[in-house]
Design a protein around this motif. Structure first.
Motif, PDB file in Angstrom:
ATOM      1  N   ASP A   2      63.866 100.800  -1.634  1.00 10.31           N
ATOM      2  CA  ASP A   2      63.426 101.575  -0.652  1.00 10.31           C
ATOM      3  C   ASP A   2      62.334 100.800   0.106  1.00 10.31           C
ATOM      4  N   LEU A   3      61.426 101.089   0.859  1.00 10.95           N
ATOM      5  CA  LEU A   3      60.454 100.270   1.749  1.00 10.95           C
ATOM      6  C   LEU A   3      59.349  99.991   0.991  1.00 10.95           C
ATOM      7  N   ILE A   4      59.071 100.705  -0.083  1.00 11.77           N
ATOM      8  CA  ILE A   4      57.791 100.289  -1.145  1.00 11.77           C
ATOM      9  C   ILE A   4      58.459  99.050  -1.711  1.00 11.77           C
ATOM     10  N   GLN A   5      59.655  99.139  -2.204  1.00 12.23           N
ATOM     11  CA  GLN A   5      60.315  97.997  -2.879  1.00 12.23           C
ATOM     12  C   GLN A   5      60.264  96.660  -1.966  1.00 12.23           C
ATOM     13  N   PHE A   6      60.708  97.039  -0.756  1.00 10.83           N
ATOM     14  CA  PHE A   6      60.833  96.101   0.224  1.00 10.83           C
ATOM     15  C   PHE A   6      59.616  95.263   0.358  1.00 10.83           C
ATOM     16  N   GLU A   7      58.548  96.157   0.456  1.00 15.40           N
ATOM     17  CA  GLU A   7      56.968  95.478   0.517  1.00 15.40           C
ATOM     18  C   GLU A   7      56.744  94.553  -0.774  1.00 15.40           C
ATOM     19  N   GLN A   8      57.084  94.945  -1.881  1.00 16.36           N
ATOM     20  CA  GLN A   8      56.908  93.923  -2.932  1.00 16.36           C
ATOM     21  C   GLN A   8      57.787  92.713  -2.808  1.00 16.36           C
ATOM     22  N   TRP A   9      58.902  92.849  -2.279  1.00 14.74           N
ATOM     23  CA  TRP A   9      60.027  91.675  -2.100  1.00 14.74           C
ATOM     24  C   TRP A   9      59.421  90.876  -1.145  1.00 14.74           C
ATOM     25  N   VAL A  10      58.769  91.310  -0.060  1.00 15.16           N
ATOM     26  CA  VAL A  10      58.045  90.615   1.098  1.00 15.16           C
ATOM     27  C   VAL A  10      57.087  89.668   0.260  1.00 15.16           C
TER      28      VAL A  10
END
Length: 255
Positions: A2-10
C-alpha cells in the motif's frame, strides 16, 4: 504493497522521507503520477521504478516539486533586496547565505545578481542546496529557457546573460558566486553561521511537525539578526516560538 509501505520503500531506496509530507495531498499526487505512467498498482509502480532510470527521475522531480523562477513574486523579492541591503549595513562584511531547496538555481542566482548590483566586487558566500542531484547538475550549468527568465529585468538579461538561440546562458561571474550541494532538509544536519536563509514554496508541502522542526533548525543556523525569507504562501504564524520577529510579510528576523 500500500502507499504507507511505498513510503517506507522510498525512504530505503531514494533516501527521501515521505512521511514528512502532508499525507492526503501526497497520496493523491502519487496516484495521479501512477495513472499518468499507466500502472495499476503500487507494486507495479515499484517494479517500474526499479528498472527504469527515466521513470525514477520523473518520480524524483514530481516529489521534490522542481518549480521555480528567477525573482519569483517580484514585489516580494524587491522587499528582500532591501533587507539584504540592511544586512550589509549591519554586518559590514561579506554575507553567508543559504538558498535551501534551490531546484534549477534560479533563486540563488537571483540573489547573486542582486548582490553584484548592491555590493559589486564583494565575494559573498552563497550556498545552494537541493536533495535532487540531477537538478543540481542542471543548476550548475546555468542554462535557461525564456520561460525560466521571464521575470528578470531587461537590464539584468543584458548584463548577466548571453542569448544563444533559445537558450539564456548565465554569466560565469554570477555562476561562480554560488556553491551547489546536495542536502535533504528533513534528514541531513544543518550548517550554521548564516546571515540569510532563503527557503520558498517548499515547506508548505510538509506536515506541521516537520515544518516546526525545519523552522527551529533554520533559527539555530542563523546568526543573531539574520533573516529568513519564505514563500508567498508560507506565513509562519508561530514565528515567536522559533525566536523570530516579523521583518516583512514573508521575511523574518532572528532576535
Amino acid at each position: 504493497m500500500d502507499l504507507i509501505q511505498f513510503e517506507q520503500w522510498v525512504l530505503k531506496d531514494f533516501g527521501i522521507d515521505l512521511s514528512a509530507y502532508k499525507s492526503n495531498q501526497l497520496h493523491r499526487r502519487i496516484q495521479s503520477l501512477m495513472s499518468r505512467v499507466g500502472v495499476n498498482s503500487v507494486d507495479e509502480y515499484v517494479a517500474l521504478l526499479k528498472k527504469d532510470q527515466g521513470q525514477r527521475q520523473k518520480f524524483l522531480d514530481f516529489i521534490t516539486i522542481n518549480v521555480t523562477e528567477f525573482f519569483r513574486n517580484p514585489d516580494i523579492f524587491n522587499e528582500f533586496k532591501g533587507k539584504l541591503q540592511e544586512e550589509l549595513r549591519i554586518n559590514k562584511r561579506p554575507l553567508k547565505i543559504w538558498s535551501a531547496a534551490c531546484s534549477i538555481g534560479a533563486e540563488p542566482y537571483s540573489i547573486a545578481m542582486i548582490l553584484d548590483e548592491i555590493s559589486p566586487g564583494v565575494r559573498h558566500n552563497i550556498i545552494a542546496t537541493d536533495l535532487d542531484a540531477t537538478i543540481l547538475e542542471k543548476a550548475k550549468k546555468g542554462e535557461y529557457t525564456y520561460s525560466d527568465v521571464k521575470n528578470i529585468k531587461k537590464e539584468y538579461i543584458d548584463k548577466y546573460f548571453k542569448v544563444i538561440g533559445e537558450k539564456y546562458i548565465l554569466d560565469n561571474k554570477i555562476k561562480s558566486m554560488v556553491t551547489f550541494k546536495k542536502h535533504d532538509l528533513i534528514l541531513d544536519r544543518y550548517d550554521s553561521g548564516f546571515d540569510v536563509i532563503v527557503c520558498r514554496n517548499v515547506v508548505i508541502y510538509f506536515n506541521q511537525d516537520i515544518k516546526n522542526d525545519i523552522y527551529k533548525k533554520f533559527s539555530s543556523s542563523l546568526n543573531r539578526s539574520g533573516i529568513l525569507f519564505v514563500g508567498a504562501t508560507e506565513s509562519i504564524y508561530n514565528y515567536r516560538d522559533f525566536g523570530f520577529e516579523k521583518a516583512s510579510t514573508f521575511i523574518y528576523k532572528k532576535l
